[in-house]
Design a protein around this motif. Structure first.
Motif, PDB file in Angstrom:
ATOM      1  N   MET A  16       0.728   3.576   2.218  1.00 41.09           N
ATOM      2  CA  MET A  16       1.208   3.804   3.577  1.00 41.09           C
ATOM      3  C   MET A  16       2.476   2.997   3.856  1.00 41.09           C
ATOM      4  N   ASP A  17       2.582   1.818   3.254  1.00 44.44           N
ATOM      5  CA  ASP A  17       3.804   1.029   3.396  1.00 44.44           C
ATOM      6  C   ASP A  17       4.990   1.749   2.754  1.00 44.44           C
TER       7      ASP A  17
ATOM      8  N   LEU B 140       5.246   4.954   2.315  1.00 46.12           N
ATOM      9  CA  LEU B 140       5.537   6.094   3.178  1.00 46.12           C
ATOM     10  C   LEU B 140       6.344   5.666   4.403  1.00 46.12           C
ATOM     11  N   ALA B 141       5.987   4.531   4.985  1.00 50.07           N
ATOM     12  CA  ALA B 141       6.723   4.024   6.142  1.00 50.07           C
ATOM     13  C   ALA B 141       8.165   3.687   5.763  1.00 50.07           C
TER      14      ALA B 141
ATOM     15  N   GLU C 140      -2.853   6.614  -1.840  1.00 54.89           N
ATOM     16  CA  GLU C 140      -2.666   6.275  -0.428  1.00 54.89           C
ATOM     17  C   GLU C 140      -1.417   6.948   0.125  1.00 54.89           C
ATOM     18  N   TYR C 141      -0.385   6.997  -0.685  1.00 55.05           N
ATOM     19  CA  TYR C 141       0.870   7.634  -0.281  1.00 55.05           C
ATOM     20  C   TYR C 141       0.649   9.123  -0.020  1.00 55.05           C
TER      21      TYR C 141
ATOM     22  N   GLY D 246      -1.869  13.338   5.930  1.00 54.61           N
ATOM     23  CA  GLY D 246      -2.329  13.063   7.279  1.00 54.61           C
ATOM     24  C   GLY D 246      -1.243  13.279   8.319  1.00 54.61           C
ATOM     25  N   LEU D 247      -0.018  12.868   7.980  1.00 53.76           N
ATOM     26  CA  LEU D 247       1.091  13.047   8.912  1.00 53.76           C
ATOM     27  C   LEU D 247       1.456  14.520   9.086  1.00 53.76           C
TER      28      LEU D 247
ATOM     29  N   ASP E  61      -2.250  10.657   0.561  1.00 50.15           N
ATOM     30  CA  ASP E  61      -3.164  10.830   1.686  1.00 50.15           C
ATOM     31  C   ASP E  61      -2.432  10.621   3.015  1.00 50.15           C
ATOM     32  N   GLY E  62      -1.581   9.618   3.053  1.00 47.68           N
ATOM     33  CA  GLY E  62      -0.828   9.353   4.270  1.00 47.68           C
ATOM     34  C   GLY E  62       0.117  10.488   4.621  1.00 47.68           C
TER      35      GLY E  62
ATOM     36  N   SER F  90       0.829  -1.202   0.000  1.00 45.86           N
ATOM     37  CA  SER F  90       0.000   0.000   0.000  1.00 45.86           C
ATOM     38  C   SER F  90       0.864   1.253   0.000  1.00 45.86           C
TER      39      SER F  90
END
Length: 321
Positions: A189-190, A192-193, A310-311, A317-318, A313-314, A187
């Motif tokens: 978010m992954d 981004l992490a 998703e990237y 959000g951060l 949006d994440g 995803s």
């Protein structure tokens, strides 16, 4: 962090579609690159050897035509994976083909790729090398690679046992080139992490098995969708080194996935079957622990665009107050 200059402005999201034996071919690679992520395939997927040049020409021609028609969109370069191992009798010939066609990125696996680095750097290409430990990373760094792919716990294929939090930080302390993180990347978010912990790019294979363009049997794709992390078996039986496989495919082949014998490195042969009747990756299907996040089969472009959103949006959000 160090994103290679040749990738700047050519990616929607900092992601590489990992090369997957049998599964990755021109159709998937072209779709990934057109969607703005690096697409890749193992040279050994092109059979017979003469087909490799045809695949590379097809990919280059279709990407060039697409880039000309869609000048407002990022079109990513592609990569070819080379197994640097004595059992790969095609390595020299395959590398000659890649050099002739100036493949932008070569992804190497197993042994330190000194000769490959020299050949690829001769025309300005990049070499990224798979590792599962800092010891392996150090050997590759000494050979002058441009990027290190940290293949961590939970990754599909020949995964390592280390946490990404451990391996990425250790590599980053000693290497100022590109660091790419592999392991359960499904995803945005992954991705981004991965960036947050110090990687320049993320590396995703399993998510793209469940794509329209993947050269995988329908049953394989459906098993990806239906499986969870507990359905992944980590075994050395099939190729001689540890890899992650779908438990259901092992059972389909008539073996007990909970009681597999160990393989040995002497079994390593990337051009022939293992010592079992079932072949990896034709009968025994590889996948990473991120399968639990895969709920549907989509086109490669849909997957890439979903990850991009998703990237974004994440990240938003951060950064939100």
């Amino acid at each position: 962090m160090a994103l290679p200059q040749s990738l700047e402005g050519k990616l929607r999201v900092p992601l590489i579609g990992a090369p997957m034996f049998i599964v990755s071919g021109p159709e998937l690679v072209i779709a990934q690159c057109q969607a703005g992520i690096v697409g890749s395939f193992p040279a050994l997927n092109a059979r017979p050897q003469a087909v490799l040049g045809d695949w590379i020409k097809q990919i280059k021609e279709e990407l060039a035509a697409y880039a000309e028609e869609h000048s407002d969109q990022p079109v990513a370069p592609f990569a070819v994976n080379q197994i640097v191992h004595a059992s790969n009798v095609r390595l020299r010939e395959d590398m000659e083909t890649c050099v002739e066609h100036q493949v932008p990125i070569i992804i190497t696996s197993l042994r330190p790729p000194g000769d490959v680095v020299k050949a690829v750097h001769s025309y300005g290409g990049l070499v990224f090398h798979d590792v599962i430990s800092l010891r392996h990373a150090r050997k590759a760094i000494s050979q002058g690679v441009d990027g290190i792919i940290a293949v961590c716990a939970g990754a599909g294929g020949h995964a390592g046992p280390l946490s990404p939090f451990a391996l990425v930080k250790e590599i980053r302390k000693e290497f100022d080139g590109a660091v790419i993180l592999s392991g359960c990347i499904t995803s945005g978010m992954d991705v981004l992490a991965a960036r947050a912990m110090g990687a320049d790019l993320a590396y995703s294979g399993t998510r793209f098995i469940a794509s329209d363009e993947a050269n995988a049997a329908p049953e394989y794709k459906e098993m990806i969708v239906e499986s969870g992390a507990s359905d992944i078996v980590y075994s050395s039986l099939f190729t001689g080194i540890h890899g992650s496989y779908l438990k259901g495919s092992i059972a389909r082949a008539g073996m007990d996935p909970d009681n597999l014998p160990e393989g040995t490195k002497s079994d390593m042969d990337f051009d022939k079957a293992s010592k079992t009747d079932a072949k990896a990756w034709k009968d025994i299907w590889g996948a990473g622990q991120g399968v639990g996040d895969i709920d549907e089969i989509l086109s490669a472009r849909e997957i890439a665009l979903k990850i991009e959103q998703e990237y974004k949006d994440g990240l938003a959000g951060l950064n939100a107050p």
